[in-house]
Design a protein around this motif. Structure first.
Motif, PDB file in Angstrom:
ATOM      1  N   ARG A  62     -13.825  26.344  66.963  1.00  0.00           N
ATOM      2  CA  ARG A  62     -14.074  25.312  65.958  1.00  0.00           C
ATOM      3  C   ARG A  62     -14.300  25.951  64.589  1.00  0.00           C
ATOM      4  NH1 ARG A  62     -17.656  20.582  68.948  1.00  0.00           N
ATOM      5  NH2 ARG A  62     -16.634  20.767  70.993  1.00  0.00           N
ATOM      6  N   CYS A  63     -13.689  25.362  63.581  1.00  0.00           N
ATOM      7  CA  CYS A  63     -13.820  25.892  62.229  1.00  0.00           C
ATOM      8  C   CYS A  63     -15.083  25.336  61.573  1.00  0.00           C
ATOM      9  CB  CYS A  63     -12.583  25.547  61.395  1.00  0.00           C
ATOM     10  SG  CYS A  63     -12.285  23.777  61.182  1.00  0.00           S
ATOM     11  N   SER A  64     -15.620  26.070  60.616  1.00  0.00           N
ATOM     12  CA  SER A  64     -16.828  25.648  59.895  1.00  0.00           C
ATOM     13  C   SER A  64     -16.818  26.315  58.532  1.00  0.00           C
ATOM     14  CB  SER A  64     -18.091  26.043  60.679  1.00  0.00           C
ATOM     15  OG  SER A  64     -18.170  27.459  60.796  1.00  0.00           O
ATOM     16  N   GLY A  65     -17.882  26.063  57.752  1.00  0.00           N
ATOM     17  CA  GLY A  65     -18.028  26.733  56.467  1.00  0.00           C
ATOM     18  C   GLY A  65     -17.574  25.928  55.278  1.00  0.00           C
ATOM     19  N   GLN A  66     -17.197  24.655  55.494  1.00  0.00           N
ATOM     20  CA  GLN A  66     -16.787  23.805  54.378  1.00  0.00           C
ATOM     21  C   GLN A  66     -17.871  22.776  54.075  1.00  0.00           C
ATOM     22  OE1 GLN A  66     -13.042  21.993  55.281  1.00  0.00           O
ATOM     23  NE2 GLN A  66     -11.857  23.792  54.695  1.00  0.00           N
ATOM     24  N   ASN A 116     -18.970  19.694  62.917  1.00  0.00           N
ATOM     25  CA  ASN A 116     -17.794  19.957  63.754  1.00  0.00           C
ATOM     26  C   ASN A 116     -18.113  20.949  64.870  1.00  0.00           C
ATOM     27  OD1 ASN A 116     -14.835  19.798  64.246  1.00  0.00           O
ATOM     28  ND2 ASN A 116     -14.875  21.952  63.616  1.00  0.00           N
ATOM     29  N   LEU A 117     -19.133  21.779  64.673  1.00  0.00           N
ATOM     30  CA  LEU A 117     -19.489  22.780  65.673  1.00  0.00           C
ATOM     31  C   LEU A 117     -20.246  22.197  66.859  1.00  0.00           C
ATOM     32  CD1 LEU A 117     -20.683  25.693  63.337  1.00  0.00           C
ATOM     33  CD2 LEU A 117     -18.450  25.444  64.449  1.00  0.00           C
ATOM     34  N   THR A 118     -20.833  21.024  66.697  1.00  0.00           N
ATOM     35  CA  THR A 118     -21.751  20.519  67.723  1.00  0.00           C
ATOM     36  C   THR A 118     -21.300  19.239  68.410  1.00  0.00           C
ATOM     37  OG1 THR A 118     -23.014  19.334  66.022  1.00  0.00           O
ATOM     38  CG2 THR A 118     -23.729  21.577  66.590  1.00  0.00           C
ATOM     39  N   CYS A 150     -14.173  20.987  58.393  1.00  0.00           N
ATOM     40  CA  CYS A 150     -14.700  22.204  59.025  1.00  0.00           C
ATOM     41  C   CYS A 150     -16.160  22.373  58.613  1.00  0.00           C
ATOM     42  CB  CYS A 150     -13.866  23.414  58.621  1.00  0.00           C
ATOM     43  SG  CYS A 150     -12.189  23.377  59.276  1.00  0.00           S
ATOM     44  N   THR A 151     -17.003  21.493  59.129  1.00  0.00           N
ATOM     45  CA  THR A 151     -18.410  21.438  58.741  1.00  0.00           C
ATOM     46  C   THR A 151     -19.295  21.874  59.902  1.00  0.00           C
ATOM     47  OG1 THR A 151     -18.597  19.137  59.473  1.00  0.00           O
ATOM     48  CG2 THR A 151     -17.887  19.515  57.194  1.00  0.00           C
ATOM     49  N   ALA A 152     -20.606  21.897  59.639  1.00  0.00           N
ATOM     50  CA  ALA A 152     -21.563  22.239  60.693  1.00  0.00           C
ATOM     51  C   ALA A 152     -21.519  21.209  61.819  1.00  0.00           C
ATOM     52  CB  ALA A 152     -22.966  22.334  60.097  1.00  0.00           C
TER      53      ALA A 152
END
Length: 740
Positions: free
Chosen positions: A552-556, A567-569, A563-565
């Protein structure tokens, strides 16, 4: 000294006719032969499974999807896709991880959703030879893959018996299937002299959406601007396809030259597990093939060029109008594929056979999306997903086969491939929502030096048993989408999906090639004459370094970012992923059993078969399960033959799928059992098939069917999560053919 291939894992639903001692009526025409086999090692000397074409025709009558002909081979399953575009899986590895050759051509899917896989370019009615190399694949048959190899050949040229005769023959056929109102026809005609052969083969098929056995969603409009769908109607499953092929053959003594011309036109094909549909696929290919037999061995050479123009848009069941004037989302792909190959076999002596070969492939791809609407997300520029994508392969290999004694045979091979990839700079629809700066500034030129190794041995201690074992290192470089799909805009990511899971993907320029280390063993027990019974057991294990999975992408941050936090969960929605290298492990076993059960002159012959498949796939870095791994499954077949009459009862049993990939939020499926019945009768020049699939009208979803995105506003985020694509309900089918 003639060498033929070793059939280890034979498709048992087709195998038993060769075990039975059927007595055909004197007025029944001898059936044409076709080679259909599942193999672990091609070069080791043992007879192929040479099977009656009637068994293959039974499968053709039930489906227009060439990949479905593989159904029933030990270790093989199918990814769900469009009606003529499913993707074969061998021992848990699918798509570009397999090498698939059609008439010697290494075809490549030119689509961000892999809607036009290699096997979709040949009609089932034009298949004359189909081989599957599973487990340890020799380097002469592998390359740029870490799984098995599938080789499909169309009808080979036929020639008249002598200079004073002319061969004239042909076949015409038609079929109908009740579920989805599927219908189609095929024609083949041959005109040949002793040294020249001309053959034309054409086919067409068309179907509406099919129905599931039960309601799996509320009935209503497919989308706000579309028509009505019943609760059991599976949206985006209609299709139409047309295939034409012309084969010219020239023969002089022990030399045969073929020129194959092929054209495909698919006006539309819906995809229930993709957010887009195919609205056109046109392909043209030219293929020159030479086969020569010399005193010292053989030569095979080929040169081909194939060009594809592929279009995607929202079909009849997906929302078309977005905003004020955005009429869907037109996407186009142009692919150009040119290849050369040369293979020689040299008999060094009575013990040793040497194979040496070289291959070259040059591939170009442009994937671009024209602006839609005058303002908004998809304007004013043409979106360039891949601009002048380049993927070139240069391969050389050598292979040594040795018959040490009557009991021991070995095969050792080495293959080197250089894979060069590159792509030009790109642009988005606009600079507000799409920023290609990072991608354009990246070093996109990549060169991979890949090494394949294979070492195999066979021990035959008696006429009732043989044992094979081996090790292989196999390597695959990323495809163009895995490396060069660049946008992290949510809508653009949702349009790039090779997996059918409804998620969005972005590429990774820095991906490394996959390297698989595989160990396999096969025990084959049978009666001395190989006519009464057979048991084959194949366990295997593969460790894959730099397996191309996804994280999963993140960091935006920001309103449009995906690609947000969060999106990780999330565990109950579609997610956004980037391709990434991990360490993986796959292991499993295939078991096949065949037995001639009963023979009586009045009743005929009765035989039984069973095939069991088990595979597990693990991400060794995270402990997660690999995506789209088939659970334990089995197929039991009972066959009856008497003269020209053939009857089959088949029971497919699949365990519940509860080992799923959590990174993708893959959905579980329930276990099920399906009963299928089919029968056929063949006269001297005619044949009729009849069958019933899913006799009990069982509601189910195939474990590899993917997420249901077959209707609604699929470009956006309102598609319901948690629905798998249901399988087809009960379907009656019949097919007629006449030879002349």
């Amino acid at each position: 000294m003639k060498r033929t291939s070793l059939s280890l894992s034979i498709m048992l639903s087709l195998f038993l006719p060769s075990l039975a001692h059927a007595e055909h009526d004197h007025d029944v025409k001898e059936l044409e032969k076709v080679t259909v086999s599942g193999e672990a090692i091609q070069p080791l000397p043992q007879d192929d499974a040479d099977l009656n074409l009637q068994a293959l025709k039974s499968k053709r009558a039930a489906s227009s999807d060439t990949a479905s002909l593989l159904d029933g081979i030990p270790g093989v399953s199918l990814y769900g896709a469009g009606g003529v575009s499913s993707l074969p899986v061998i021992s848990g590895l699918a798509d570009d991880r397999l090498r698939i050759k059609v008439d010697g051509m290494d075809l490549i899917s030119a689509c961000a959703n892999h809607m036009n896989p290699p096997l979709s370019y040949i009609s089932p009615t034009n298949v004359s030879e189909l081989k599957v190399y599973s487990g340890i694949t020799p380097v002469s048959s592998g390359g740029d893959s870490i799984g098995g190899t599938i080789i499909v050949k169309s009808k080979q040229p036929e020639f008249a018996k002598d200079a004073n005769s002319v061969l004239k023959k042909g076949e015409i056929g038609a079929f109908y299937r009740s579920n989805g109102d599927a219908r189609g026809a095929n024609l083949s005609a041959t005109l040949a002299t002793e040294n020249f052969s001309l053959n034309y083969t054409g086919s067409t098929s068309k179907a509406n959406n099919y129905d599931a056995a039960d309601n799996f969603k509320p009935a209503g409009p497919a989308a706000s601007d579309r028509g009505w769908l019943d609760g059991d109607e599976v949206g985006s499953t209609a299709y139409e396809t047309r295939n034409h092929a012309l084969n010219l053959g020239f023969k002089l003594d022990n030399h045969v030259l073929q020129l194959k011309l092929a054209h495909q036109d698919i006006p539309y094909q819906g995809f229930p597990n993709q957010r887009m549909d195919m609205t056109e696929n046109r392909s043209n290919s030219i293929n020159l093939i030479y086969n020569g037999l010399f005193d010292w061995g053989t030569v095979e050479a080929s040169a081909y060029h194939e060009k594809t123009h592929h279009k995607m848009q929202f079909g009849d069941d997906k929302k078309f109008l977005y905003g004020v004037d955005a009429l869907g989302m037109p996407m186009e792909t142009e692919g150009s594929n040119t290849g050369l190959s040369l293979k020689t076999e040299v008999m060094l002596n009575q013990r040793d056979l040497l194979r040496v070969g070289t291959e070259l492939q040059k591939y170009r791809l442009d994937d671009y999306w024209e602006a839609s609407g005058s303002t908004g997300m998809m304007a004013p520029n043409t979106f360039e997903n891949i601009n002048n994508g380049q993927r070139d392969r240069y391969a050389i290999y050598t292979e040594w086969e040795a018959d040490w004694t009557s009991k021991w045979t070995t095969l050792a091979g080495i293959r080197h491939e250089t894979v060069k990839m590159d792509a030009d700079n790109v642009q988005g629809y606009n600079t507000t929502n799409y920023n290609p700066t990072a991608f354009n500034n990246a070093d996109k030129s990549k060169t991979d030096n890949n090494l394949d190794l294979s070492l195999l041995g066979r021990f035959t201690p008696s006429e009732n048993a043989s044992y094979e074992f081996g090790y292989a290192q196999k390597t695959r470089s990323p495809n163009l989408y895995e490396r060069y799909a660049w946008s992290t805009n949510g809508m653009a990511m949702r349009m790039v999906n090779l997996a059918g899971d409804g998620n969005g993907y972005v590429g990774n320029v820095d991906l490394d090639p996959e390297v698989a280390h595989t160990i396999s063993f096969t025990a084959d027990w049978h009666d001395a004459d190989k006519q009464d019974w057979n048991i084959t057991f194949t366990p295997y294990i593969s460790y894959v370094n730099d397996f191309i999975d996804a994280k999963r992408c993140s960091g935006q941050a920001g309103m449009m970012a995906v690609c947000t936090a969060a999106n990780l969960t999330t565990t109950d929605n579609f997610v956004y992923l980037q391709y990434d290298n991990v360490s993986a492990k796959l292991y499993g076993a295939d078991l096949s059993v065949a037995k001639h059960l009963y023979h009586d002159d009045k009743i005929g012959h009765i035989s039984g078969q069973a095939v069991f498949n088990y595979v597990r796939g693990k991400n060794r870095d995270t402990g997660d399960n690999l995506y789209n791994i088939m659970p334990l499954n089995a197929t039991f077949t009972l066959q009856h033959e008497k003269g020209a009459w053939h009857n089959t009862a088949e029971w497919q049993v699949v365990e519940a799928k509860d080992r799923v990939n959590h990174e993708r939020n893959e959905q579980e499926t329930a276990g099920y059992g399906l009963l299928n019945l089919r029968t056929s009768y063949e006269w001297k020049q005619a044949r009729v098939d009849f069958g019933i699939d899913n006799v009990l009208d069982k509601a189910y979803s195939q474990p590899l069917s993917g997420a249901y995105t077959g209707q609604g506003a699929t470009m956006g985020t309102s598609v319901p999560w948690g629905i798998t694509v249901p399988g087809m309900g009960r379907s009656f089918y019949t097919a007629l053919s006449y030879s002349f």
